[in-house]
Design a protein around this motif. Structure first.
Motif, mmCIF file in Angstrom:
data_model
loop_
_atom_site.group_PDB
_atom_site.id
_atom_site.type_symbol
_atom_site.label_atom_id
_atom_site.label_comp_id
_atom_site.label_asym_id
_atom_site.label_seq_id
_atom_site.Cartn_x
_atom_site.Cartn_y
_atom_site.Cartn_z
ATOM 1 N N LEU A 46 0.829 -1.208 0.000
ATOM 2 C CA LEU A 46 0.000 0.000 0.000
ATOM 3 C C LEU A 46 0.861 1.254 0.000
ATOM 4 N N PHE A 49 2.569 1.690 -3.336
ATOM 5 C CA PHE A 49 1.621 2.136 -4.362
ATOM 6 C C PHE A 49 1.229 3.587 -4.138
ATOM 7 N N GLN A 53 1.554 6.098 -7.171
ATOM 8 C CA GLN A 53 0.399 6.714 -7.812
ATOM 9 C C GLN A 53 0.451 8.234 -7.703
ATOM 10 N N ILE B 127 -12.002 1.059 1.723
ATOM 11 C CA ILE B 127 -11.593 1.345 3.102
ATOM 12 C C ILE B 127 -12.784 1.150 4.038
ATOM 13 N N PHE B 130 -13.578 -2.525 4.277
ATOM 14 C CA PHE B 130 -12.641 -3.286 5.098
ATOM 15 C C PHE B 130 -12.861 -3.007 6.576
ATOM 16 N N GLY B 169 -6.215 -11.199 5.562
ATOM 17 C CA GLY B 169 -4.942 -10.986 4.877
ATOM 18 C C GLY B 169 -5.121 -10.984 3.368
ATOM 19 N N LEU B 170 -5.888 -11.949 2.856
ATOM 20 C CA LEU B 170 -6.141 -11.993 1.415
ATOM 21 C C LEU B 170 -6.859 -10.731 0.971
ATOM 22 N N VAL B 172 -6.981 -7.658 2.339
ATOM 23 C CA VAL B 172 -6.235 -6.396 2.311
ATOM 24 C C VAL B 172 -5.164 -6.430 1.233
ATOM 25 N N PHE B 173 -4.604 -7.607 0.981
ATOM 26 C CA PHE B 173 -3.632 -7.672 -0.109
ATOM 27 C C PHE B 173 -4.326 -7.354 -1.432
ATOM 28 N N ALA B 175 -6.966 -5.462 -1.666
ATOM 29 C CA ALA B 175 -7.274 -4.031 -1.652
ATOM 30 C C ALA B 175 -6.047 -3.225 -2.057
ATOM 31 N N ALA B 176 -4.857 -3.645 -1.571
ATOM 32 C CA ALA B 176 -3.631 -2.934 -1.928
ATOM 33 C C ALA B 176 -3.416 -2.960 -3.429
ATOM 34 N N TRP B 177 -3.597 -4.122 -4.024
ATOM 35 C CA TRP B 177 -3.384 -4.213 -5.470
ATOM 36 C C TRP B 177 -4.487 -3.522 -6.252
ATOM 37 N N PHE B 179 -5.883 -0.806 -5.330
ATOM 38 C CA PHE B 179 -5.469 0.598 -5.348
ATOM 39 C C PHE B 179 -4.297 0.804 -6.304
ATOM 40 N N GLY B 180 -3.331 -0.122 -6.249
ATOM 41 C CA GLY B 180 -2.147 0.052 -7.079
ATOM 42 C C GLY B 180 -2.468 0.050 -8.560
ATOM 43 N N MET B 181 -3.430 -0.760 -8.952
ATOM 44 C CA MET B 181 -3.730 -0.893 -10.373
ATOM 45 C C MET B 181 -4.719 0.154 -10.849
ATOM 46 N N SER B 182 -5.623 0.594 -9.953
ATOM 47 C CA SER B 182 -6.643 1.522 -10.449
ATOM 48 C C SER B 182 -6.421 2.946 -9.933
ATOM 49 N N GLY B 183 -5.595 3.116 -8.902
ATOM 50 C CA GLY B 183 -5.350 4.454 -8.375
ATOM 51 C C GLY B 183 -6.442 4.977 -7.487
ATOM 52 N N PHE B 185 -9.667 3.660 -4.336
ATOM 53 C CA PHE B 185 -10.320 2.583 -3.600
ATOM 54 C C PHE B 185 -11.791 2.492 -3.941
#
Lengths: 105, 487
Positions: A46, A49, A53, B127, B130, B169-170, B172-173, B175-177, B179-183, B185
């Protein structure tokens, strides 16, 4: 400047170690540590990223907010988990997952 | 854009009023627990139930009817009433007989969890999703392991905590990706569509990473509803947890899971058109998950003798029937799902009231403990029969209607993807299996001979009222639509 990919690889490795530990280890305290490691992996990803971003050196703070929430919730989870482990040790004198054998088909 | 306007563009504070009220009530109860030690603790259960029903009432009157939230409040109220009825169940293993020290939280925590569900049903970004999900999950860990002197309860608590934290754990991981891929949440169709096209640069890796993120998010939601690869916790936790908690997990937590699944699926509806690539992935995943859930739940239930464990498998099986609705995204998804959940909630709550009654008076949760109820308590036995019949899907009960809608949804999906006929076969097998295992309880009540030491059960007032009302609702809601459509 370290590229984003390195952070992601680190986070992937952390996540895999955590997942493998949860699946393999028998000691429940260790299993908990592995679960925390999975959450930390998400935190690393997080924060990385959030930098990647961002524009002009200003990160996108949404991701960091989520990572703060994750830290807080992980702490709450550990508090509950340790309480349960203590209760389990009192009644069974063991913290191995093999001792969890009352409930089964 | 500053934070204030970002929040008010997505959320309206007014929509969280019931959640705030419930948390406030829970805080009051906790304070009362500390400062008024003389007050009998079961009174808290009654106040909590009243609060939850009030929240449900106000939500039903609100301009934007939040169906999942209403169901969650309603079922939390019913489960708190169950805890009110059976003081013996709720404080048996805390400090021995008669000592109520430290049982106050047991009645306050379901309200907090219910507030979590209310927030979850209104989540528009990950967010919120979660955090409210964790509010629900953390409280249910505590409630599951509440009987700390009871081996089963502790074991269920630890198993639930380990598997639940794994799914967190699955999630939030994922969720992290996401965010990383779409910029962002935000669970928004535009955001998803742009990420699936590969973001601004249009790279294929972004789309792949995004799909991985979405898969992880769905894994978290599948855990909550108890769908197939993530169902392993359900039988053990249901069997070990205190009965009011099991009832709560079976109805309210299941509602939360489906609310979450709907929140995740709904933004995909305009994109996952049958025939497109994404549509095929969707149909493929959900049909496999639904089939596995149906088979594991219904076939696993066949050989169970413990009533709570049986209802655990039954809840997996019923989740399978609900998963089928997700194959046909053109229909009113949320309406169909919550209708099924209503039928399931009414019948399951009735069943748990019966189990709690038998557990306190005969000291056993086995199905065999229901022996001879048909003779000794004919009215109660009839009410339990209706609940079980509705779960199995006997015509003229609501359970039949909603199961029929599930079949109709599948037939509708077959129109677009003709290779789904195999799922119809599985659904028929599973519905038939349901008749076998739900009728086990009915058989025990009417055909098994009562033992000489068996006394007729004395039915507590609120159990009688709730069981009768649930049964009445099941029959009315099961027959009324037929009458209306035949006129």
């Amino acid at each position: 400047m370290i590229p984003l990919a390195h952070y992601l690889i680190l986070s992937g490795i952390l996540f895999s170690i955590g997942l493998a530990g949860v699946l393999i280890r028998k000691n429940i305290v260790v299993v908990f540590m592995c679960l925390e490691m999975m959450l930390s992996a998400a935190n690393v990803a997080l924060v990385a990223f959030s930098r990647a971003q961002g524009t002009q050196g200003i990160p996108v703070y949404d991701a960091q907010v989520l990572s703060l929430f994750i830290t807080a919730i992980a702490a709450a989870e550990v508090a509950i988990g340790l309480a349960l482990i203590v209760a389990m040790f009192r009644s069974r004198r063991s913290v191995e997952s093999t001792a969890l054998n009352t409930l089964k088909d | 854009m500053n934070i204030e306007s970002t929040i008010s563009a997505t959320y309206n504070w007014c929509q969280f009023t019931p959640a705030f009220a419930l948390v406030g009530l829970a805080a009051l109860l906790l304070m009362a627990d500390t400062f008024l030690p003389k007050v009998p603790k079961r009174l808290y259960a009654f106040i909590g139930a009243a609060g939850a029903f009030l929240a449900a009432y106000f939500m039903a009157k609100a301009p934007h009817f939040n169906t999942f939230g209403f169901l969650a409040c309603f079922s939390t109220g019913l489960c708190l009433l169950l805890a009110f009825d059976y003081k013996a169940i709720s404080c048996a293993s805390i400090g021995g007989e008669g000592n109520e020290e430290g049982t106050g939280e047991f009645y306050a925590l379901p309200l907090v969890a219910c507030a979590g569900i209310l927030c979850l049903t209104q989540a528009k970004d990950l967010i919120m999703l979660f955090v409210s999900l964790e509010v629900i999950t953390l409280t249910s860990y505590v409630l599951t392991g509440y009987f700390r002197r009871n081996q089963g309860s502790i074991e269920a608590g630890i198993k639930y905590l380990v598997l639940g934290a794994l799914s967190t754990g699955l999630l939030v991981f994922g969720a992290a990706w996401y965010f990383g891929m779409s910029g962002s949440f935000s669970l928004d169709t535009d955001v998803i569509a742009s990420a699936l096209r590969g973001g601004v640069a249009g790279t294929a890796t972004v789309a792949v990473g995004f799909l991985m993120a979405v898969a992880l998010l769905f894994a978290g939601a599948f855990f909550k509803v108890g769908a197939a690869p993530m169902h392993v916790w359900i039988p053990d936790v249901y069997q070990g947890a205190p009965t009011p908690t099991t009832a709560w997990l079976a109805v309210a937590s299941k509602t939360a899971g489906f609310a979450m699944l709907c929140a995740l699926v709904v933004p995909f509806v305009p994109l996952a058109i049958p025939g497109t690539n994404l549509g095929n992935i969707f149909i493929c995943t959900f049909s496999l998950v639904a089939a596995a859930t149906l088979l594991i739940g219904n076939l696993g239930a066949l050989r169970q003798n413990n009533a709570k464990r049986l209802l655990g498998y039954s809840s997996i099986g019923q989740a399978g029937f609900i998963m089928v609705f997700f194959l046909n995204l053109n229909g009113a998804l949320e309406f169909l799902v919550s209708q099924y959940l209503l039928a399931y909630t009414l019948a399951t709550v009735g069943a748990f009231y019966a189990i709690a009654m038998v557990r306190t008076q005969r000291g056993s949760e086995e199905i065999a403990a229901f022996r001879g109820l048909g003779k000794s308590n004919p009215r109660t036995a009839f009410l339990i029969t209706v609940c079980m019949a509705s779960l199995a899907g006997v015509p003229l009960t609501m359970g039949f209607l909603v199961k029929m809608y599930s079949f109709i949804a599948l037939v509708g999906a077959v129109q677009y993807t003709s290779c789904l006929y195999w799922l119809l076969g599985i659904m028929i097998i599973c519905a038939a299996a349901g008749f076998y295992y739900y009728f086990k309880m009915i058989r025990a009540m009417y055909w098994d001979k009562a033992q000489p030491e068996d006394k007729p059960l004395c039915v507590p007032v609120s159990t009688g009222i709730v069981l009768s009302l649930c049964t009445l609702a099941l029959i009315i809601l099961g027959t009324l639509p037929l009458l209306v459509s035949f006129q």
